[in-house]
Design a protein around this motif. Sequence first.
Motif, PDB file in Angstrom:
ATOM      1  N   VAL A 164       0.834  -1.212   0.000  1.00 51.12           N
ATOM      2  CA  VAL A 164       0.000   0.000   0.000  1.00 51.12           C
ATOM      3  C   VAL A 164       0.867   1.261   0.000  1.00 51.12           C
ATOM      4  O   VAL A 164       0.622   2.207  -0.765  1.00 51.12           O
ATOM      5  N   ALA A 165       1.909   1.271   0.846  1.00 50.35           N
ATOM      6  CA  ALA A 165       2.783   2.445   0.929  1.00 50.35           C
ATOM      7  C   ALA A 165       3.531   2.668  -0.382  1.00 50.35           C
ATOM      8  O   ALA A 165       3.681   3.805  -0.843  1.00 50.35           O
ATOM      9  N   ALA A 166       4.020   1.572  -0.993  1.00 52.30           N
ATOM     10  CA  ALA A 166       4.744   1.691  -2.273  1.00 52.30           C
ATOM     11  C   ALA A 166       3.810   2.195  -3.372  1.00 52.30           C
ATOM     12  O   ALA A 166       4.202   3.024  -4.209  1.00 52.30           O
ATOM     13  N   PHE A 167       2.567   1.713  -3.378  1.00 53.14           N
ATOM     14  CA  PHE A 167       1.601   2.162  -4.378  1.00 53.14           C
ATOM     15  C   PHE A 167       1.265   3.632  -4.174  1.00 53.14           C
ATOM     16  O   PHE A 167       1.136   4.395  -5.139  1.00 53.14           O
ATOM     17  N   HIS A 168       1.138   4.035  -2.922  1.00 57.41           N
ATOM     18  CA  HIS A 168       0.803   5.430  -2.602  1.00 57.41           C
ATOM     19  C   HIS A 168       1.914   6.379  -3.064  1.00 57.41           C
ATOM     20  O   HIS A 168       1.638   7.539  -3.402  1.00 57.41           O
ATOM     21  N   LYS A 169       3.172   5.883  -3.083  1.00 54.90           N
ATOM     22  CA  LYS A 169       4.308   6.735  -3.449  1.00 54.90           C
ATOM     23  C   LYS A 169       4.899   6.342  -4.806  1.00 54.90           C
ATOM     24  O   LYS A 169       6.090   6.520  -5.049  1.00 54.90           O
ATOM     25  N   TRP A 170       4.065   5.788  -5.674  1.00 54.89           N
ATOM     26  CA  TRP A 170       4.562   5.296  -6.959  1.00 54.89           C
ATOM     27  C   TRP A 170       5.224   6.384  -7.792  1.00 54.89           C
ATOM     28  O   TRP A 170       6.102   6.114  -8.614  1.00 54.89           O
ATOM     29  N   HIS A 171       4.826   7.648  -7.585  1.00 58.55           N
ATOM     30  CA  HIS A 171       5.344   8.756  -8.391  1.00 58.55           C
ATOM     31  C   HIS A 171       6.694   9.269  -7.889  1.00 58.55           C
ATOM     32  O   HIS A 171       7.343  10.068  -8.567  1.00 58.55           O
ATOM     33  N   LEU A 172       7.138   8.827  -6.705  1.00 57.80           N
ATOM     34  CA  LEU A 172       8.404   9.302  -6.149  1.00 57.80           C
ATOM     35  C   LEU A 172       9.586   8.502  -6.693  1.00 57.80           C
ATOM     36  O   LEU A 172       9.458   7.322  -7.027  1.00 57.80           O
ATOM     37  N   GLU A 173      10.747   9.149  -6.755  1.00 59.88           N
ATOM     38  CA  GLU A 173      11.971   8.521  -7.264  1.00 59.88           C
ATOM     39  C   GLU A 173      12.738   7.906  -6.099  1.00 59.88           C
ATOM     40  O   GLU A 173      12.943   8.563  -5.072  1.00 59.88           O
ATOM     41  N   VAL A 174      13.163   6.651  -6.264  1.00 54.31           N
ATOM     42  CA  VAL A 174      13.964   5.997  -5.214  1.00 54.31           C
ATOM     43  C   VAL A 174      15.360   6.619  -5.210  1.00 54.31           C
ATOM     44  O   VAL A 174      16.021   6.669  -6.257  1.00 54.31           O
ATOM     45  N   PRO A 175      15.838   7.118  -4.072  1.00 55.44           N
ATOM     46  CA  PRO A 175      17.169   7.751  -4.041  1.00 55.44           C
ATOM     47  C   PRO A 175      18.285   6.744  -4.315  1.00 55.44           C
ATOM     48  O   PRO A 175      18.173   5.566  -3.967  1.00 55.44           O
ATOM     49  N   GLU A 176      19.365   7.227  -4.960  1.00 62.43           N
ATOM     50  CA  GLU A 176      20.519   6.358  -5.231  1.00 62.43           C
ATOM     51  C   GLU A 176      21.175   5.911  -3.928  1.00 62.43           C
ATOM     52  O   GLU A 176      21.672   4.789  -3.826  1.00 62.43           O
ATOM     53  N   ASP A 177      21.204   6.790  -2.944  1.00 59.79           N
ATOM     54  CA  ASP A 177      21.794   6.479  -1.644  1.00 59.79           C
ATOM     55  C   ASP A 177      20.743   5.802  -0.760  1.00 59.79           C
ATOM     56  O   ASP A 177      19.786   6.426  -0.310  1.00 59.79           O
TER      57      ASP A 177
END
Length: 585
Positions: free
Chosen positions: A272-285
């Motif tokens: 649910v949390a990953a789906f809610h933030k689908w538009h965010l970019e995963v940081p390289e760090d």
Amino acid sequence: MGSVDEERSLLEAGHVDQAESSALYTGDGSVDFNGNPVLKQNTGNWKACPFILGNECCERLAYYGIATNLVSYLTKKLHEGNVSAARNVTTWQGTCYLTPLIGAVLADAYWGRYWTIAAFSTIYFIGMCTLTLSASIPALKPAECMGSICPSATPAQYAVFFFGLYLIALGTGGIKPCVSSFGADQFDDTDPKERVKKGSFFNWFYFSVNIGSLISSSFLVWIQDNVGWGLGFGIPALFMGLAIGSFFSGTSLYRFQRPGGSPITRMCQVVVAAFHKWHLEVPEDSTLLYEASDKHSAIEGSRKLEHSDDLKCLDKAAIVSDVETKSGDFSNSWRLCTVTQVEELKILIRMFPVWATIIVFSAVYAQMSTMFVEQGMMMDTKIGSFSIPPASLSTFDIFSVIFWVPVYDTIIVPIARKFTGKERGFSELQRMGIGLFISFLCMSAAAVVEIRRLQLAEELDLVDKQVAVPLSILWQIPQYFLLGAAEVCTFIGQIEFFYDQSPDAMRSLCSALALLTTALGNYLSSFILTVVTYFTTKGGQVGWIPDNLNEGHLDYFFWLLAALSLLNLSVYTFCASRYKQKKAS
């Protein structure tokens, strides 16, 4: 050395340095019965295991004391037909491998393994006693047959019997997924010496299972057939009582892992949390992803898990958004998850392909109680004046396990360790792969025996006659012996793998999933049989597996399973070579 309380107070006061405390106390978060840190020398290790192994041996003796001859009781005493009896047995056994999912969730989420075993063992014992009463009290069982007339059981008699039977199915659901994990909990994951002993524990755990099975399939079956069913069910009930007594006797020596809350809820939160933030970019760090700030995991009873680079889409659940940064509120787990929580789900996804390949092995294993028996029924069962029941040859599988477990533990592991440098000789994945290859040899051996049997049938003009061929049933021993060797490698390796690689707070659930492969393997075996029968009987053909095996080609069926085993081994090798090991802090 002072008392436990003195050492604990010194540790809390800071008078014992970290190195010394790690030598004194376990490093995997285990506690004693009262919830306090445990001293290594006073708890766990092999000193706690005899009580757990004794419990498992007695419980398995009780289970197989019912399961092995259940179809005979249903047909001879409850006067059911063959089809109805077989359906009731398979439904009950399937239930026994589904209920562990209930026990596993309760153990991991709320009760812990100890109290789950204790509660479900009590239910199990009540079920055993109910079954014994239903076979002992005249009012609770149908009257004996008068010639060819056999009175049916009344609804009340059926109700009492099946109530006891399904209490046992429920009881085994809390024991199966927890006992092996609870035994392994007695060895500290952070101590290299204890890790080696843990690998040995799984071997002797499976050894205990087969000792119980051997006694049931020989002594108890004889008691039930020749003395009486009241005593035949009463003895397993007595041993279940001994299993409970053995388990509770070791309480002061056990190490306990705290339950960590519902694993299913945590997995859903990540999705649910990953789906809610689908538009965010995963940081390289990866250090920018959210994790509990102290050294302990936010999940009770679990160590922190290190971040892995695969399945990055799930990492979005651990991204701290601008809104969360500004508000300083990180408490909503449905919107923000820790790296450890995300890694739990990643681990289960990574384990899935390995888990799926074991289903094919379980389908091969299912032939021991089906096609191997049917093959044996068409062979010469006479040894002098004695006739061997074809189903009793399965004891050679048990003998094989009893032979190979100590050989593997005391001879093969030390030799392999010199070449591989691994603590346990072979890794769990290597061990399972060896077992999958042996299963191919097992099916090949069964096919070769069947080819020779069919040759004799043709030479002696027995093809059209549904009679046994004069080929000794003892020629089946190699296939049973190979199947036992495959068990030692694959099933024990599977138990080890699912314990070691599962997240700390999901170990009971993963053990239940491992048990589920047995049920799914039986379903797969039935599906393969159905498909083979459908295609080989088209156009009026007799098919590979007709009622008269002398005019069929059971050897083709065995070769098909051998080919599937080889294909499965190839898939397994591909999956295992790409498997990423769990990394816990």
